[in-house]
Enzyme design. Structure first.
Site: not given
Lengths: 289, 256, 227
Positions: A268, A262, A240, A237, A29
Site C-alpha cells: 500500500c 490493503c 491507495c 483500497c 506438502g
C-alpha cells in the site's frame, strides 16, 4: 552478539531443523516431524516460524516479518527485533529487499523471486484434523492418499452456506500428492502458493515442518460444480486505490463508517509513493509530513 | 458358483485365552449368515477378524475381489484392504456413533464413501445422498441435520445408507438392532431384508437375538467359548437344534 | 417328484438327561407329479415331523429324501434355500412374518425372491388375496393382527404365489369357513392338474377324501407305535 549463538538456536538444533526442511522440500506438502525447541515466546506467537527462520538465516540475509500483511504489529516487530538482536541481520519492511520473509496469515502482494524464502507460522498443520481427531489415523490417510474426508468438509460448507465458506486455511493438494493446510492465509492468497520463492511452514507446538519448493503445482480442492474462487472484499483500497490486493475492513467511527485498506502495508505504501490515491486517502508526501 | 467369502481355519487368541478358533465356512453371493452365541462366545471377535479390524493368528479369509478374484484379505496390503472396506464391504456397528461421524450432516455421512472414491460433483453426491436417505426412510428435509438430532432407529438407518451407497457386496453387521425398541427393530429388519434382496447382498450378522436371525439369516452358526458348535439352515438349527448348548439357547427364549 | 427312502429320525434332549426319543424309522414314500398324498396317523405319530424333514426344517438321521434331483438329507443349506425358493413350497399351520410388513408384500415375497419385478408380484398377490376373500382394506396391513382364519388364508396365498412343482400342506383348510375351504380345495385341485406333487396333512377328512389320491400312514414307521 556474543551473548547468543547466531540466530539464537545452537548449531546442532539448526542442523536438525535444516534436515527437516530439506526432507520437506524433497516431499512437497508432507509434514515432517521435528524436535521443536522452547523459544522465548509463547506457543501461538510463531515459535515454529521463528525456528525455521533461525535455521535458514545467514549473516548476509535481509529479514522482514509481516503479521496479517503488516510490518508494524507487536508480533511482527518483536520477531524482527529478536533476529536483529540474536543474528544481527539487516531488517527491512520492503518485500523487494528481503531475502527471508516470515509471515503470519498472508502472502505478500508482490510476486516473490527465486532468491527469496517465505516462512509461514502455522498453528494447526493437519488439514484433516477438523474431522479426524486421531493422529495415527490422519497419518495413515496421508500415507494411503485417502483424502475423501477433506471433501466432506467442503461438502458440509456448501450444504450449510450454499457455497464453500472456508475463507482461510483453504486446503490444497501439492504436486498431485499431499493434501496440505496452507496455514490461515485467506483463500485469496491460494493461487500465489505457486511461486518462484521457497515456501517453508513451521508449526512449533505441533512439531511439524513442511515445504513447497519453487514452481510446485498447488491446487485448491473443490467440486466440479462448485469451483474454487479466490475471493476478496468487492472494493478498492481506500488509501491507495488498489483493486487487486487483499483488503482489511476497518470500522472508523460508531456510526457504521468504515474503510477498506490493503492488508499488505508495504504494498500500500509503495503504491502511494508512486502517486496512487484511494477514495479516502491523501497524497503520500502530506501523510509523511 | 464361486463363494464370495471363504473362511478357512481362522483363529484369534488373546494371550492364552481363545477369542475364536477353528472357524471355517463359505459364504455365497446373496446369502445371509447369522452368528449367534452369548456374550464372550467369540462372535464379535470372529466378525472383526473377517472384516479386517483384527488380525487373526491363524487361517485365511479369502474374498472374491472384482479385479483379481479370490484374495486372502489377511495377507493383502493395508491399502488394498482399506479400499475393500470402503467399496465392496460395509460394516454396520451396534452403536451408530461408532459408524457415523456425529459432527457431520446426514448428507455428508452418506456422501463420504462416494467422495472417498473420488466423486467430485456436489450436485451428484447430494442427489445420491437424498436417494439413499429415501431408501432408508429418512426424508430429504433431514439431509442437513446432524445424526445427534436423530433418534436411535434413524441413526441406525443412516448408518446403513452410509454403508450401502457405494454398492458393497458384503455387509458385516454387529448387533444391528441392539438397543432399539422392538417396533423400531421390526422396521429396520424389514428394511434390511428388502435391501439384501434388491442388491443381492451377502451379509454376516452377529447377534444374540434369535428372532433377528430367524427373520434375516438363511444360515446360522452357533458359537460357544470361541468354537463353532453348530451350523445349518437357520430354521433347522432353531427348530431342531442338535447341540446341548443350542437346545438350551433356543429353549431359553421367552415366548410372547 | 418326492421320494422318501428309508429315513429315520430321533431327538436327543441334552438338557433332559440326554434322553433319546426315536420318532421315525425306515419310512419310505414316493409322490409323483400331479399326485396328492395325505399323511395320516394319530397325533404324535410323526406326520409333521416327516413333513418338516422333507422341507429340511428337521435333520434326518439316515436315509434319503429326494425332491426333484436334490437329496435334502445330504444337501448344504445353500441348496435347500434354492430348493425352497423354486421347487418346494410349504404352507405351514402358522404364519411367521416380519412384523409391520403389509399383507401384499408378505404374499408377493416368494415372487420377489425369485426375481419377479415388483409390479408383477404385487398384481399376482392381489389376485390371490381377492380369490381368498381377504378384504382389500386389509391388504396394506400386517397380517400379524388378523384373525386365525385370515392368517391361514394369507399363508395359503403366499404358498401358492409361486408355481412350485412340489407342495407341502400342513392343515390348509383348518379354521376356514365353508366358502373359503371350497376355494382352497379348488386351488389344490388346480395345482394337481398343473402336475404339482403334493403331500398334505388334513384333519378335515372330507377335504382329504375329496382331493387326495392316497393316504400314507406314518404310524407304521413310528418306533413304539407300530403295530
Amino acid at each position: 552478539m556474543t551473548d547468543y549463538n547466531f540466530a539464537y538456536l545452537d548449531e546442532q538444533t539448526k542442523r536438525m531443523i535444516r534436515r527437516a526442511i530439506l526432507k520437506g522440500l524433497a516431499i512437497p506438502g508432507y509434514q515432517v516431524p521435528f524436535a521443536s525447541r522452547e523459544m522465548p515466546m509463547p506457543y501461538g506467537w510463531g515459535t515454529g516460524g521463528v525456528q525455521v527462520s533461525a535455521a535458514v538465516l545467514t549473516p548476509d540475509d535481509t529479514f522482514k516479518v509481516i503479521d496479517q500483511g503488516a510490518d508494524d504489529t507487536t508480533n511482527a516487530v518483536s520477531i524482527r527485533r529478536f533476529f536483529q538482536k540474536t543474528a544481527g541481520v539487516k531488517v527491512t519492511e520492503a518485500t523487494e529487499e528481503a531475502s527471508v520473509i516470515q509471515t503470519r496469515h498472508r502472502i505478500p502482494e508482490q510476486d516473490l523471486r527465486d532468491d527469496q524464502i517465505l516462512v509461514y507460522q502455522v498453528p494447526i498443520p493437519e488439514p484433516l484434523r477438523f474431522l479426524e481427531p486421531s493422529e495415527v489415523e490422519t497419518r495413515k490417510m496421508h500415507a494411503l492418499e485417502e483424502y475423501g474426508l477433506m471433501h466432506v468438509k467442503l461438502y458440509e460448507d456448501i450444504s450449510q452456506h450454499g457455497a464453500i465458506a472456508t475463507a482461510y486455511a483453504y486446503p490444497v493438494k501439492v504436486e498431485g500428492r499431499y493434501v496440505m493446510d496452507p496455514s490461515p492465509i485467506p483463500k485469496f492468497d491460494n493461487p500465489k502458493l505457486e511461486m518462484a520463492g521457497i515456501q517453508l511452514f513451521g508449526a512449533g507446538r505441533e512439531q511439524r515442518i513442511y515445504a513447497i519448493p519453487p514452481y510446485t503445482q498447488v491446487v485448491s480442492l473443490d467440486f466440479d460444480d462448485y469451483p474454487f474462487e479466490a475471493s476478496k472484499a468487492d472494493h478498492a483500497c481506500d488509501l491507495c486505490g488498489a483493486e487487486d490486493s487483499y483488503l482489511d475492513e476497518l470500522i472508523v467511527d460508531d456510526e457504521g463508517g468504515r474503510m477498506f485498506m490493503c492488508s499488505d502495508t508495504d504494498y500500500c505504501a509503495g503504491r502511494r509513493k508512486q502517486g496512487h490515491v484511494g477514495a479516502q486517502g491523501v497524497p503520500y508526501a502530506e501523510d509523511a509530513a | 458358483m464361486t463363494p464370495l467369502l471363504q473362511v478357512e481355519d481362522v483363529a484369534k487368541f488373546y494371550g492364552h485365552r481363545i477369542g475364536c478358533t477353528d472357524v471355517s465356512f463359505d459364504l455365497y453371493p446373496g446369502e445371509v449368515m447369522g452368528i449367534v452365541g452369548e456374550s464372550g462366545s467369540g462372535k464379535s471377535t470372529l466378525l472383526n477378524c473377517l472384516a479386517g479390524h483384527l488380525t487373526p493368528d491363524r487361517g485365511a479369509v479369502r474374498f472374491d475381489t472384482r479385479a483379481d478374484g479370490m484374495r486372502d484379505t489377511i495377507t493383502m496390503s493395508e491399502p488394498e484392504r482399506r479400499m475393500l472396506s470402503r467399496t465392496d464391504w460395509a460394516f454396520v456397528h451396534q452403536h451408530a456413533r461408532d459408524g457415523l461421524r456425529m459432527n457431520v450432516s446426514a448428507g455428508g455421512n452418506v456422501g463420504e464413501r462416494l467422495m472417498a472414491v473420488n466423486a467430485r460433483h456436489y450436485g451428484d453426491i447430494r442427489d445420491k445422498a437424498i436417494d439413499w436417505l429415501g431408501r432408508v426412510e429418512i426424508t430429504s428435509d433431514r439431509i442437513d441435520d446432524r445424526p445427534t438430532q436423530f433418534s436411535g432407529g434413524m441413526q441406525q438407518r443412516l448408518q446403513i445408507a452410509r454403508n450401502l451407497v457405494t454398492g458393497p457386496r458384503l455387509v458385516f453387521m454387529d448387533e444391528p438392532t441392539g438397543g432399539l425398541d422392538v417396533s423400531v427393530q421390526a422396521r429396520l429388519l424389514d428394511l434390511l431384508r428388502g435391501l439384501v434382496r434388491e442388491m443381492n447382498l451377502s451379509a454376516i450378522i452377529v447377534t444374540h437375538d434369535l428372532a433377528v436371525v430367524r427373520l434375516l439369516a438363511d444360515r446360522l452358526m452357533v458359537m460357544k467359548d470361541g468354537h463353532v458348535i453348530e451350523t445349518g439352515l437357520t430354521d433347522q438349527v432353531l427348530d431342531d437344534p442338535q447341540h446341548a448348548y443350542t437346545q438350551l439357547l433356543v429353549s431359553s427364549v421367552l415366548q410372547v | 417328484m418326492i421320494s422318501v427312502e428309508n429315513v429315520s429320525k430321533s431327538f436327543t434332549l441334552h438338557n433332559q438327561g440326554a434322553a433319546v426319543i426315536p420318532v421315525m424309522a425306515g419310512a419310505s414314500l414316493q409322490v409323483e407329479a400331479g399326485e396328492c398324498v395325505a399323511l395320516v396317523g394319530a397325533s404324535g405319530a410323526g406326520k409333521s415331523t416327516l413333513m418338516r424333514m422333507i422341507y429340511g426344517n428337521y435333520l434326518t438321521a439316515s436315509g434319503r429324501i429326494m425332491v426333484g434331483d436334490l437329496d435334502v438329507v445330504s444337501a448344504v443349506p445353500r441348496q435347500i434355500i434354492q430348493l425352497r425358493r423354486t421347487t418346494l413350497g410349504y404352507v405351514s399351520q402358522f404364519l411367521r412374518v416380519v412384523p409391520r410388513v403389509s399383507t401384499l408384500d408378505v404374499v408377493a415375497e416368494p415372487l420377489l425372491a425369485t426375481g419377479s419385478d415388483r409390479d408383477t408380484a404385487i398384481a399376482s398377490a392381489k389376485v390371490l388375496l381377492s380369490r381368498l376373500n381377504i378384504p382389500e382394506r386389509l391388504w396394506q396391513l400386517s397380517p400379524t393382527t388378523f384373525s386365525g382364519g385370515e392368517q391361514q388364508r394369507v399363508n395359503i396365498a403366499r404358498g401358492f404365489a409361486y408355481p412350485y412343482p412340489a407342495l407341502l400342506l400342513d392343515e390348509p383348510t383348518a379354521s376356514l369357513d365353508p366358502t373359503n375351504r371350497a376355494t382352497v380345495l379348488t386351488m389344490i385341485e388346480e395345482a394337481k392338474a398343473r402336475g404339482v406333487a403334493i403331500i398334505g396333512i388334513f384333519h378335515d377328512h372330507a377335504a382329504r377324501d375329496a382331493i387326495c389320491d392316497r393316504q400314507f400312514d406314518v404310524t407304521q414307521f413310528t418306533p413304539g407305535l407300530a403295530a
